[in-house]
Design a protein around this motif. Structure first.
Motif, PDB file in Angstrom:
ATOM      1  N   PHE A  70      -5.606   7.533  -1.759  1.00 18.57           N
ATOM      2  CA  PHE A  70      -6.487   8.708  -1.840  1.00 18.57           C
ATOM      3  C   PHE A  70      -6.782   9.277  -0.442  1.00 18.57           C
ATOM      4  O   PHE A  70      -6.668  10.473  -0.213  1.00 18.57           O
ATOM      5  N   ALA A  71      -7.163   8.392   0.480  1.00 23.11           N
ATOM      6  CA  ALA A  71      -7.574   8.865   1.808  1.00 23.11           C
ATOM      7  C   ALA A  71      -6.410   9.527   2.532  1.00 23.11           C
ATOM      8  O   ALA A  71      -6.569  10.584   3.148  1.00 23.11           O
ATOM      9  N   THR A  72      -5.211   8.930   2.447  1.00 23.05           N
ATOM     10  CA  THR A  72      -4.073   9.504   3.161  1.00 23.05           C
ATOM     11  C   THR A  72      -3.597  10.785   2.470  1.00 23.05           C
ATOM     12  O   THR A  72      -3.220  11.743   3.138  1.00 23.05           O
ATOM     13  N   GLY A  73      -3.650  10.811   1.162  1.00 20.49           N
ATOM     14  CA  GLY A  73      -3.272  12.023   0.432  1.00 20.49           C
ATOM     15  C   GLY A  73      -4.225  13.160   0.736  1.00 20.49           C
ATOM     16  O   GLY A  73      -3.808  14.298   0.978  1.00 20.49           O
ATOM     17  N   ALA A  74      -5.517  12.858   0.768  1.00 26.86           N
ATOM     18  CA  ALA A  74      -6.524  13.888   1.042  1.00 26.86           C
ATOM     19  C   ALA A  74      -6.371  14.428   2.453  1.00 26.86           C
ATOM     20  O   ALA A  74      -6.498  15.626   2.699  1.00 26.86           O
ATOM     21  N   TYR A  75      -6.063  13.531   3.386  1.00 29.98           N
ATOM     22  CA  TYR A  75      -5.883  13.948   4.781  1.00 29.98           C
ATOM     23  C   TYR A  75      -4.732  14.949   4.899  1.00 29.98           C
ATOM     24  O   TYR A  75      -4.816  15.921   5.638  1.00 29.98           O
ATOM     25  N   CYS A  76      -3.675  14.719   4.140  1.00 29.05           N
ATOM     26  CA  CYS A  76      -2.488  15.586   4.241  1.00 29.05           C
ATOM     27  C   CYS A  76      -2.631  16.869   3.439  1.00 29.05           C
ATOM     28  O   CYS A  76      -2.194  17.928   3.866  1.00 29.05           O
ATOM     29  N   TYR A  77      -3.188  16.778   2.262  1.00 23.16           N
ATOM     30  CA  TYR A  77      -3.186  17.929   1.356  1.00 23.16           C
ATOM     31  C   TYR A  77      -4.532  18.646   1.280  1.00 23.16           C
ATOM     32  O   TYR A  77      -4.657  19.648   0.575  1.00 23.16           O
ATOM     33  N   LYS A  78      -5.534  18.077   1.951  1.00 16.95           N
ATOM     34  CA  LYS A  78      -6.843  18.714   2.070  1.00 16.95           C
ATOM     35  C   LYS A  78      -7.348  19.296   0.739  1.00 16.95           C
ATOM     36  O   LYS A  78      -7.411  18.585  -0.258  1.00 16.95           O
ATOM     37  N   GLU A  79      -7.666  20.612   0.731  1.00 14.39           N
ATOM     38  CA  GLU A  79      -8.277  21.214  -0.463  1.00 14.39           C
ATOM     39  C   GLU A  79      -7.270  21.389  -1.605  1.00 14.39           C
ATOM     40  O   GLU A  79      -7.630  21.768  -2.704  1.00 14.39           O
ATOM     41  N   LYS A  80      -6.008  21.060  -1.329  1.00 16.75           N
ATOM     42  CA  LYS A  80      -4.998  21.158  -2.385  1.00 16.75           C
ATOM     43  C   LYS A  80      -4.841  19.846  -3.137  1.00 16.75           C
ATOM     44  O   LYS A  80      -3.895  19.664  -3.897  1.00 16.75           O
ATOM     45  N   THR A  81      -5.790  18.924  -2.913  1.00 19.15           N
ATOM     46  CA  THR A  81      -5.714  17.610  -3.551  1.00 19.15           C
ATOM     47  C   THR A  81      -6.628  17.537  -4.777  1.00 19.15           C
ATOM     48  O   THR A  81      -7.752  18.038  -4.734  1.00 19.15           O
ATOM     49  N   VAL A  82      -6.132  16.921  -5.828  1.00 19.05           N
ATOM     50  CA  VAL A  82      -6.994  16.576  -6.958  1.00 19.05           C
ATOM     51  C   VAL A  82      -7.053  15.052  -7.029  1.00 19.05           C
ATOM     52  O   VAL A  82      -6.004  14.398  -7.064  1.00 19.05           O
ATOM     53  N   GLY A  83      -8.245  14.486  -6.992  1.00 21.21           N
ATOM     54  CA  GLY A  83      -8.399  13.035  -7.087  1.00 21.21           C
ATOM     55  C   GLY A  83      -9.114  12.670  -8.371  1.00 21.21           C
ATOM     56  O   GLY A  83     -10.146  13.262  -8.702  1.00 21.21           O
ATOM     57  N   ILE A  84      -8.546  11.720  -9.110  1.00 15.32           N
ATOM     58  CA  ILE A  84      -9.131  11.329 -10.393  1.00 15.32           C
ATOM     59  C   ILE A  84      -9.328   9.812 -10.417  1.00 15.32           C
ATOM     60  O   ILE A  84      -8.382   9.062 -10.164  1.00 15.32           O
ATOM     61  N   ILE A  85     -10.542   9.367 -10.701  1.00 13.64           N
ATOM     62  CA  ILE A  85     -10.820   7.932 -10.792  1.00 13.64           C
ATOM     63  C   ILE A  85     -11.085   7.562 -12.249  1.00 13.64           C
ATOM     64  O   ILE A  85     -11.945   8.156 -12.916  1.00 13.64           O
ATOM     65  N   LEU A  86     -10.322   6.582 -12.711  1.00 16.17           N
ATOM     66  CA  LEU A  86     -10.467   6.122 -14.103  1.00 16.17           C
ATOM     67  C   LEU A  86     -11.131   4.741 -14.138  1.00 16.17           C
ATOM     68  O   LEU A  86     -11.572   4.221 -13.113  1.00 16.17           O
ATOM     69  N   SER A  87     -11.116   4.161 -15.314  1.00 15.84           N
ATOM     70  CA  SER A  87     -11.718   2.852 -15.562  1.00 15.84           C
ATOM     71  C   SER A  87     -11.220   1.784 -14.591  1.00 15.84           C
ATOM     72  O   SER A  87     -10.072   1.799 -14.154  1.00 15.84           O
ATOM     73  N   GLY A  88     -12.113   0.843 -14.262  1.00 16.20           N
ATOM     74  CA  GLY A  88     -11.736  -0.264 -13.393  1.00 16.20           C
ATOM     75  C   GLY A  88     -12.918  -1.167 -13.142  1.00 16.20           C
ATOM     76  O   GLY A  88     -14.066  -0.737 -13.281  1.00 16.20           O
ATOM     77  N   ALA A  89     -12.617  -2.416 -12.764  1.00 17.25           N
ATOM     78  CA  ALA A  89     -13.700  -3.390 -12.648  1.00 17.25           C
ATOM     79  C   ALA A  89     -14.111  -3.673 -11.209  1.00 17.25           C
ATOM     80  O   ALA A  89     -14.852  -4.608 -10.950  1.00 17.25           O
ATOM     81  N   ASN A  90     -13.585  -2.913 -10.235  1.00 10.56           N
ATOM     82  CA  ASN A  90     -14.138  -3.085  -8.882  1.00 10.56           C
ATOM     83  C   ASN A  90     -14.409  -1.723  -8.250  1.00 10.56           C
ATOM     84  O   ASN A  90     -14.346  -0.705  -8.928  1.00 10.56           O
ATOM     85  N   ARG A  91     -14.689  -1.720  -6.957  1.00  7.76           N
ATOM     86  CA  ARG A  91     -15.173  -0.486  -6.332  1.00  7.76           C
ATOM     87  C   ARG A  91     -14.088   0.255  -5.547  1.00  7.76           C
ATOM     88  O   ARG A  91     -14.373   1.216  -4.848  1.00  7.76           O
TER      89      ARG A  91
ATOM     90  N   HIS B 136       0.859  -1.178   0.000  1.00  4.28           N
ATOM     91  CA  HIS B 136       0.000   0.000   0.000  1.00  4.28           C
ATOM     92  C   HIS B 136       0.900   1.234   0.000  1.00  4.28           C
ATOM     93  O   HIS B 136       1.958   1.225   0.618  1.00  4.28           O
ATOM     94  N   LEU B 137       0.441   2.270  -0.685  1.00  7.33           N
ATOM     95  CA  LEU B 137       1.211   3.511  -0.731  1.00  7.33           C
ATOM     96  C   LEU B 137       0.451   4.594   0.026  1.00  7.33           C
ATOM     97  O   LEU B 137      -0.639   4.995  -0.368  1.00  7.33           O
ATOM     98  N   TYR B 138       1.034   5.035   1.134  1.00  6.20           N
ATOM     99  CA  TYR B 138       0.441   6.101   1.950  1.00  6.20           C
ATOM    100  C   TYR B 138       1.180   7.404   1.713  1.00  6.20           C
ATOM    101  O   TYR B 138       2.368   7.415   1.440  1.00  6.20           O
ATOM    102  N   ILE B 139       0.456   8.496   1.887  1.00  4.64           N
ATOM    103  CA  ILE B 139       1.080   9.812   1.868  1.00  4.64           C
ATOM    104  C   ILE B 139       0.984  10.363   3.284  1.00  4.64           C
ATOM    105  O   ILE B 139      -0.081  10.304   3.906  1.00  4.64           O
ATOM    106  N   GLU B 140       2.111  10.840   3.809  1.00  7.81           N
ATOM    107  CA  GLU B 140       2.133  11.287   5.201  1.00  7.81           C
ATOM    108  C   GLU B 140       2.325  12.798   5.310  1.00  7.81           C
ATOM    109  O   GLU B 140       2.699  13.458   4.338  1.00  7.81           O
ATOM    110  N   LEU B 141       2.099  13.301   6.514  1.00  8.66           N
ATOM    111  CA  LEU B 141       2.029  14.748   6.714  1.00  8.66           C
ATOM    112  C   LEU B 141       3.295  15.514   6.323  1.00  8.66           C
ATOM    113  O   LEU B 141       3.226  16.650   5.904  1.00  8.66           O
ATOM    114  N   ALA B 142       4.434  14.907   6.456  1.00  6.46           N
ATOM    115  CA  ALA B 142       5.667  15.627   6.134  1.00  6.46           C
ATOM    116  C   ALA B 142       5.900  15.707   4.625  1.00  6.46           C
ATOM    117  O   ALA B 142       6.977  16.084   4.176  1.00  6.46           O
ATOM    118  N   GLY B 143       4.888  15.349   3.811  1.00 10.23           N
ATOM    119  CA  GLY B 143       5.070  15.322   2.364  1.00 10.23           C
ATOM    120  C   GLY B 143       5.935  14.155   1.928  1.00 10.23           C
ATOM    121  O   GLY B 143       6.680  14.231   0.962  1.00 10.23           O
TER     122      GLY B 143
END
Lengths: 188, 284
Positions: A109-130, A81-88
């Motif tokens: 996504f969740a860890t990146g959003a937690y750290c970068y808040k409104e400075k985050t852009v999240g993009i979801i592309l094609s995929g066969a699960n949820r 798993h790849l997490y993004i942490e507060l220290a960038g």
């Protein structure tokens, strides 16, 4: 500049799209791009190379505790798993798979959003699960920008559709060419 | 309410501080050494699993029910989920490490710190056996956690990791017909391994510092353990390893782990880049 982090999640049917996006991001693109893509856990080599062929920006699988730098594209390594942490910085984990996936899009996504808040852009592309649906909702909850590939264009619409269901009102539902135009405009 | 599928509980920095303080005071155990994101995920999981209302509920239980602490510790650790994880590493273990250690005249000492539920331990034992050096080897398997050490001895593993492990083993052997199950015995609720794979394994609780049998180590297998610690604690861990490893001893870490920013990294030579195998290159 408003955004500091772009995270792209994808699974089946997303490889060509990511390649296309990377081929259009200009040299000096100054927001780090993090790719959380489902991949075979036992094939560690070759994916970065394949994505690098058309990418102007360097594509890297980050090491544990490596810092995020603008101008780089980061790919979640196989079987971590790849997490993004507060220290960038990135952190890796071998914790149990989530949504049958490791790397799990939700977690990046969740860890990146937690750290970068409104400075985050999240993009979801094609995929066969949820996977990615919960993560995109987190991006939205933290005030970040949410983009979902138009399910009518996606080779596998399950993932974009699930993201739309879960996150509710997203900022943009776009075709990949529009996503590319949108990203290009983020680079001042 | 069924919370099994509930999303993570968000835990703020002040909450983590409070929890850290309580555990340090009451149990002399320091969770501030753990990398923050995975720590928060584990704690959120513990809250859901044990049906606490929130973080304060967990803190209250830790304050008032000391008998809950062992379970807390157990659930805090990240368990291995497969045998022969990263088959390419185990080929390198066989070809780089075992081939060199075979020439040792003395007993071969292999240390597996943070052994958790023992997947790496059993895998190492099998690999040593197949290299015909198990008889002169001793595997020292340690964990900070007494409960997990007890659980690892002759553990019964759940069937859901058998298939992954069988496939890993085939990749390790590069042979579609290679049969991992010859090492396993079926049990009512899973599978176990034969006693001889445990014969040369010494399980120990180890919390750092000097230890009578952990010295002069020929190889440390410590894959995907560093990632769960902060950068500061990684520094300490590596220093501790350097002190316990013999000159020319091997150190294997996870393929995406990184010791290069640790001071002691200069005492090591990287001998296998893609599998992250180092050798200690200073004699001290």
């Amino acid at each position: 500049m408003k955004y500091k982090l772009i995270i792209i999640g994808g699974s089946a049917g997303s490889f060509q799209l990511v390649t296309r996006i990377l081929s259009k991001l200009p040299a000096g693109f100054n927001i780090p791009v993090v790719l959380a893509l489902h991949r075979l856990k036992h094939i560690r080599h070759g994916f970065v190379e394949a994505l690098s062929i058309k990418s102007v920006l360097p594509v890297i699988e980050p090491l544990d505790k490596e810092g995020l730098k603008p101008g780089n594209v980061y790919l979640a390594p196989a079987n971590y798993h790849l997490y993004i942490e507060l220290a960038g910085k990135f952190a890796l984990s071998t914790e149990e798979p989530v949504n049958h996936s490791r790397p799990a899009i939700d977690l990046t996504f969740a860890t990146g959003a937690y750290c970068y808040k409104e400075k985050t852009v999240g993009i979801i592309l094609s995929g066969a699960n949820r996977d990615g649906a919960m993560g995109l909702k987190k991006v939205k909850d933290y005030g970040g920008l949410t983009i979902v590939q138009d399910p009518s264009e996606a080779q596998m619409p399950t993932m974009p559709t699930a993201a739309l269901d879960k996150a509710g009102q997203v900022d943009h539902i776009l075709k990949v060419d529009e996503i590319i135009r949108f990203l290009s405009k983020l680079n001042p | 309410m069924n919370r099994a599928n509930q999303e993570e509980i968000e835990i703020g920095i002040s909450g983590i501080r409070k929890l850290t303080e309580v555990i340090r005071k009451q149990y002399d155990y320091d969770i501030s050494v753990y990398a923050s994101t995975s720590l928060k995920r584990r704690i959120s999981g513990i809250i859901l699993k044990n049906d606490f209302k929130n973080l304060d509920g967990l803190i209250l239980a830790l304050e008032n029910r000391p008998q809950f602490f062992p379970l807390f510790q157990l659930q805090l650790s990240v368990n291995g989920t497969e045998f022969f994880r990263d088959p390419a590493f185990w080929r390198a273990f066989r070809d780089d490490i075992c081939k060199t250690l075979r020439n040792n005249h003395m007993k071969i000492k292999i240390w597996i710190p943070g052994c958790s539920t023992g997947e790496e331990v059993i895998t190492t034992a099998i690999a040593l056996k197949e290299a015909n050096i198990y008889d002169k080897s001793m595997i020292i398997a340690t964990d900070i956690n007494k409960e997990i050490i007890e659980e690892s001895k002759n553990k019964i593993y759940t069937n859901n990791i058998l298939e992954i492990s069988e496939n890993n083993y085939k990749r390790f052997k590069e042979d579609e017909s290679a049969d991992f199950s010859k090492y396993c015995s079926r049990q009512a609720n899973g599978f176990a391994f034969a006693d001889d794979l445990y014969q040369n394994v010494q399980y120990e609780v180890f919390k750092g510092g000097d230890h009578k049998s952990i010295k002069g180590i020929n190889a440390i297998i410590c894959r995907n353990v560093f990632i769960y610690y902060t950068a500061q604690h990684q520094e300490k861990l590596l220093e501790d390893f350097t002190g316990k490893l013999s000159f020319n001893g091997f150190l294997a870490i996870g393929n995406k782990e990184n010791i290069t920013f640790c001071k002691d990294a200069r005492k090591y030579t990287l001998i296998n880049e893609s599998e992250k195998i180092y050798r200690k290159s200073v004699n001290e």
